[in-house]
Each structure stands twice: as structure tokens, then as C-alpha cells.
Scaffold this motif. Structure first.
Motif, PDB file in Angstrom:
ATOM      1  N   ARG A   1      43.974  -1.574 -27.722  1.00  0.00           N
ATOM      2  CA  ARG A   1      42.565  -1.515 -28.109  1.00  0.00           C
ATOM      3  C   ARG A   1      42.163  -2.726 -28.949  1.00  0.00           C
ATOM      4  N   MET A   2      42.852  -3.845 -28.725  1.00  0.00           N
ATOM      5  CA  MET A   2      42.606  -5.079 -29.461  1.00  0.00           C
ATOM      6  C   MET A   2      42.497  -6.198 -28.433  1.00  0.00           C
ATOM      7  N   ASN A   3      41.393  -6.170 -27.668  1.00  0.00           N
ATOM      8  CA  ASN A   3      41.275  -7.068 -26.523  1.00  0.00           C
ATOM      9  C   ASN A   3      39.811  -7.181 -26.110  1.00  0.00           C
ATOM     10  N   LEU A   4      39.588  -7.927 -25.041  1.00  0.00           N
ATOM     11  CA  LEU A   4      38.229  -8.153 -24.535  1.00  0.00           C
ATOM     12  C   LEU A   4      37.848  -7.210 -23.399  1.00  0.00           C
ATOM     13  N   ALA A   5      38.669  -6.214 -23.121  1.00  0.00           N
ATOM     14  CA  ALA A   5      38.453  -5.342 -21.954  1.00  0.00           C
ATOM     15  C   ALA A   5      37.015  -4.830 -21.825  1.00  0.00           C
ATOM     16  N   PRO A   6      36.337  -4.428 -22.915  1.00  0.00           N
ATOM     17  CA  PRO A   6      34.974  -3.914 -22.742  1.00  0.00           C
ATOM     18  C   PRO A   6      33.968  -4.938 -22.200  1.00  0.00           C
ATOM     19  N   ILE A   7      34.289  -6.240 -22.298  1.00  0.00           N
ATOM     20  CA  ILE A   7      33.335  -7.231 -21.785  1.00  0.00           C
ATOM     21  C   ILE A   7      33.855  -7.950 -20.538  1.00  0.00           C
ATOM     22  N   HIS A   8      34.965  -7.475 -19.968  1.00  0.00           N
ATOM     23  CA  HIS A   8      35.433  -8.080 -18.723  1.00  0.00           C
ATOM     24  C   HIS A   8      34.339  -7.940 -17.671  1.00  0.00           C
ATOM     25  N   GLY A   9      34.062  -9.014 -16.974  1.00  0.00           N
ATOM     26  CA  GLY A   9      33.019  -8.967 -15.955  1.00  0.00           C
ATOM     27  C   GLY A   9      32.440 -10.338 -15.697  1.00  0.00           C
ATOM     28  N   GLU A  10      31.286 -10.351 -15.066  1.00  0.00           N
ATOM     29  CA  GLU A  10      30.698 -11.590 -14.564  1.00  0.00           C
ATOM     30  C   GLU A  10      30.412 -12.622 -15.657  1.00  0.00           C
TER      31      GLU A  10
ATOM     32  N   ASN B   1      59.443  -1.831 -39.647  1.00  0.00           N
ATOM     33  CA  ASN B   1      58.623  -2.863 -40.285  1.00  0.00           C
ATOM     34  C   ASN B   1      57.260  -2.258 -40.643  1.00  0.00           C
ATOM     35  N   PRO B   2      57.211  -1.454 -41.714  1.00  0.00           N
ATOM     36  CA  PRO B   2      55.986  -0.722 -42.058  1.00  0.00           C
ATOM     37  C   PRO B   2      54.856  -1.591 -42.588  1.00  0.00           C
ATOM     38  N   ASN B   3      55.112  -2.883 -42.792  1.00  0.00           N
ATOM     39  CA  ASN B   3      54.061  -3.774 -43.284  1.00  0.00           C
ATOM     40  C   ASN B   3      53.379  -4.559 -42.174  1.00  0.00           C
ATOM     41  N   SER B   4      53.744  -4.291 -40.925  1.00  0.00           N
ATOM     42  CA  SER B   4      53.136  -5.003 -39.803  1.00  0.00           C
ATOM     43  C   SER B   4      51.971  -4.192 -39.229  1.00  0.00           C
ATOM     44  N   PRO B   5      50.735  -4.666 -39.416  1.00  0.00           N
ATOM     45  CA  PRO B   5      49.574  -3.937 -38.882  1.00  0.00           C
ATOM     46  C   PRO B   5      49.656  -3.749 -37.364  1.00  0.00           C
ATOM     47  N   TYR B   6      50.210  -4.734 -36.653  1.00  0.00           N
ATOM     48  CA  TYR B   6      50.269  -4.656 -35.193  1.00  0.00           C
ATOM     49  C   TYR B   6      51.084  -3.451 -34.724  1.00  0.00           C
ATOM     50  N   ASN B   7      52.140  -3.124 -35.457  1.00  0.00           N
ATOM     51  CA  ASN B   7      52.961  -1.971 -35.077  1.00  0.00           C
ATOM     52  C   ASN B   7      52.148  -0.677 -35.108  1.00  0.00           C
ATOM     53  N   TYR B   8      51.297  -0.538 -36.117  1.00  0.00           N
ATOM     54  CA  TYR B   8      50.428   0.640 -36.210  1.00  0.00           C
ATOM     55  C   TYR B   8      49.422   0.655 -35.052  1.00  0.00           C
ATOM     56  N   MET B   9      48.881  -0.530 -34.737  1.00  0.00           N
ATOM     57  CA  MET B   9      47.931  -0.621 -33.622  1.00  0.00           C
ATOM     58  C   MET B   9      48.574  -0.137 -32.326  1.00  0.00           C
ATOM     59  N   LEU B  10      49.808  -0.559 -32.093  1.00  0.00           N
ATOM     60  CA  LEU B  10      50.503  -0.172 -30.864  1.00  0.00           C
ATOM     61  C   LEU B  10      50.723   1.338 -30.809  1.00  0.00           C
ATOM     62  N   GLN B  11      51.231   1.911 -31.904  1.00  0.00           N
ATOM     63  CA  GLN B  11      51.500   3.350 -31.865  1.00  0.00           C
ATOM     64  C   GLN B  11      50.221   4.168 -31.789  1.00  0.00           C
ATOM     65  N   ALA B  12      49.180   3.753 -32.512  1.00  0.00           N
ATOM     66  CA  ALA B  12      47.908   4.472 -32.453  1.00  0.00           C
ATOM     67  C   ALA B  12      47.334   4.426 -31.043  1.00  0.00           C
ATOM     68  N   TRP B  13      47.455   3.294 -30.385  1.00  0.00           N
ATOM     69  CA  TRP B  13      46.978   3.140 -29.003  1.00  0.00           C
ATOM     70  C   TRP B  13      47.728   4.079 -28.061  1.00  0.00           C
ATOM     71  N   ALA B  14      49.063   4.130 -28.221  1.00  0.00           N
ATOM     72  CA  ALA B  14      49.861   5.026 -27.370  1.00  0.00           C
ATOM     73  C   ALA B  14      49.453   6.475 -27.607  1.00  0.00           C
ATOM     74  N   GLN B  15      49.206   6.824 -28.864  1.00  0.00           N
ATOM     75  CA  GLN B  15      48.790   8.194 -29.182  1.00  0.00           C
ATOM     76  C   GLN B  15      47.398   8.489 -28.611  1.00  0.00           C
TER      77      GLN B  15
ATOM     78  N   ASP C   1      45.217   6.533 -26.339  1.00  0.00           N
ATOM     79  CA  ASP C   1      44.904   6.276 -24.938  1.00  0.00           C
ATOM     80  C   ASP C   1      45.943   6.853 -23.981  1.00  0.00           C
ATOM     81  N   GLY C   2      47.197   6.899 -24.426  1.00  0.00           N
ATOM     82  CA  GLY C   2      48.254   7.414 -23.560  1.00  0.00           C
ATOM     83  C   GLY C   2      48.407   8.921 -23.635  1.00  0.00           C
ATOM     84  N   LEU C   3      48.629   9.422 -24.844  1.00  0.00           N
ATOM     85  CA  LEU C   3      48.925  10.842 -25.036  1.00  0.00           C
ATOM     86  C   LEU C   3      47.684  11.681 -25.340  1.00  0.00           C
ATOM     87  N   LYS C   4      46.540  11.029 -25.500  1.00  0.00           N
ATOM     88  CA  LYS C   4      45.262  11.720 -25.778  1.00  0.00           C
ATOM     89  C   LYS C   4      45.325  12.548 -27.061  1.00  0.00           C
ATOM     90  N   LYS C   5      46.011  11.997 -28.060  1.00  0.00           N
ATOM     91  CA  LYS C   5      46.125  12.659 -29.368  1.00  0.00           C
ATOM     92  C   LYS C   5      45.283  11.883 -30.379  1.00  0.00           C
TER      93      LYS C   5
END
Length: 196
Positions: A173-182, A55-69, A71-75
């Protein structure tokens, strides 16, 4: 299961779903997310890559693979190439499925990414808080904590009640993680009635 950090069970559930619905993008995404949570970054990236091909027209699919590359694989370079491809696919920022601001942000175009967030807030009818949540995620990732918290409050005002997204989600990388806290916790507790 993933929200409860039971990643092995999440993987099993995704496999069962895929036995019944082999073409399900949602089940495939959940399998990849469970693999990522288990530290199986290469397998997760391969699965997300298959989703991009299917499904090459789904932006979310690219987000997932880019994140794995990234944050996961450090590429880093491979992730940036995916975000750049996503910009071509996700050219119409006004579509409800658009995630264009994130690909702009992660290719170093922060000003344009912020403009995208402003546009989606200004030009979309947000009846359930989901547009405000998406903008909050972009602002959080861009280091704009106060704007992110304002958007979270607007989302909560409109009844946005996805506790996992607000408190634990750190996917793609599409979340609120950087502002998690008090500050975020206090804001959510002010609207605790919507989670009951």
C-alpha cells in the motif's frame, strides 16, 4: 523475477539468498513478497511478523505486515494496530527511512499524512527523485491524483528511473497503483529516454 511475474522463481531465488545470508532483511522481504504474490498470505504475514520482531525499528517491516493482514488476510483491525505501533516507532518524520505519512493515512489521519508529504518535499534534498516518488505514492494512496502526478513528474525530472515502481509495483500500500492508467503512462513516455 517478481517484476516479470515469475513468482515461483522469485521464491526460489529468495530461498537461495537466505541460505547464504540467513539474516538478510532484503532477502526475507523478497521471500515474503513472493509468497504474497502466490496467494500464500498467512505465510507472508508470519514472515513479515518475524521481520518486525527482528528489526522493530524499521517502519517498512510494519508496512509489509499490515499490508499482508489488510489486503491478504482481510484483517482490518490487525492491520490498523500495526499502523498504530508503527507511529510510535516512526516518530521522527525527518529520518530518510521514515514512512510516517503512510501510517497516518491508514489510521484515518489524512490531513496529517498530507502535511507529512508536504514536509518531506519541502525539507529534504532530493537529488535522485526518490523523495518525490515517496510523496507521489502517499498522494496516490490518499486519492490526490493530480498532486501525485506532479510529484512523479518532478521525480522523473531528477532522473528517477525505477520502471517497476512507476508502472507495476503494488506492494505494501506504498505505491502508485491508484493512479496507474493513461495519464501516468503518458507522463512516463515523455521521459522514456531515462529508461534507455
Amino acid at each position: 523475477c517478481r517484476a516479470q511475474k515469475r513468482y515461483d522463481q522469485a521464491l526460489q531465488a529468495a530461498d537461495i539468498a537466505l541460505e547464504k545470508l540467513p539474516q538478510s532483511q532484503e532477502a526475507t522481504a523478497q521471500k515474503g513478497l513472493a509468497l504474497f504474490s502466490l496467494g500464500k498470505f498467512q505465510k507472508a504475514s508470519e514472515l513479515f511478523g518475524e521481520m518486525v520482531m527482528d528489526n522493530p525499528n524499521s517502519p517498512y517491516n510494519y508496512m509489509l505486515q499490515a499490508w499482508a493482514q489488510n489486503d491478504g488476510l482481510k484483517k482490518d483491525a490487525a492491520a490498523k494496530a500495526l499502523y498504530k505501533r508503527m507511529l510510535d516507532v516512526d516518530a521522527d518524520w525527518s529520518k530518510p527511512s521514515s514512512l510516517r505519512g503512510f501510517s497516518l493515512l491508514f489510521t484515518g489521519k489524512t490531513d496529517q499524512a498530507i502535511k507529512w508529504a508536504e514536509q518531506i518535499l519541502r525539507e529534504n534534498i532530493d537529488t535522485d527523485g526518490s523523495v518525490n516518488y515517496t510523496a507521489a505514492c502517499l498522494y496516490a494512496q490518499a486519492g490526490e491524483a493530480e498532486k501525485a502526478l506532479e510529484c512523479v513528474e518532478s521525480a522523473l525530472n531528477k532522473g528517477y528511473a525505477n520502471r517497476f515502481n512507476l508502472t507495476d509495483n503494488d506492494d505494501a500500500r506504498m505505491n502508485l497503483a491508484p493512479i496507474h492508467g493513461e495519464k501516468l503512462n503518458k507522463l512516463i513516455s515523455n521521459y522514456s529516454y531515462i529508461f534507455e
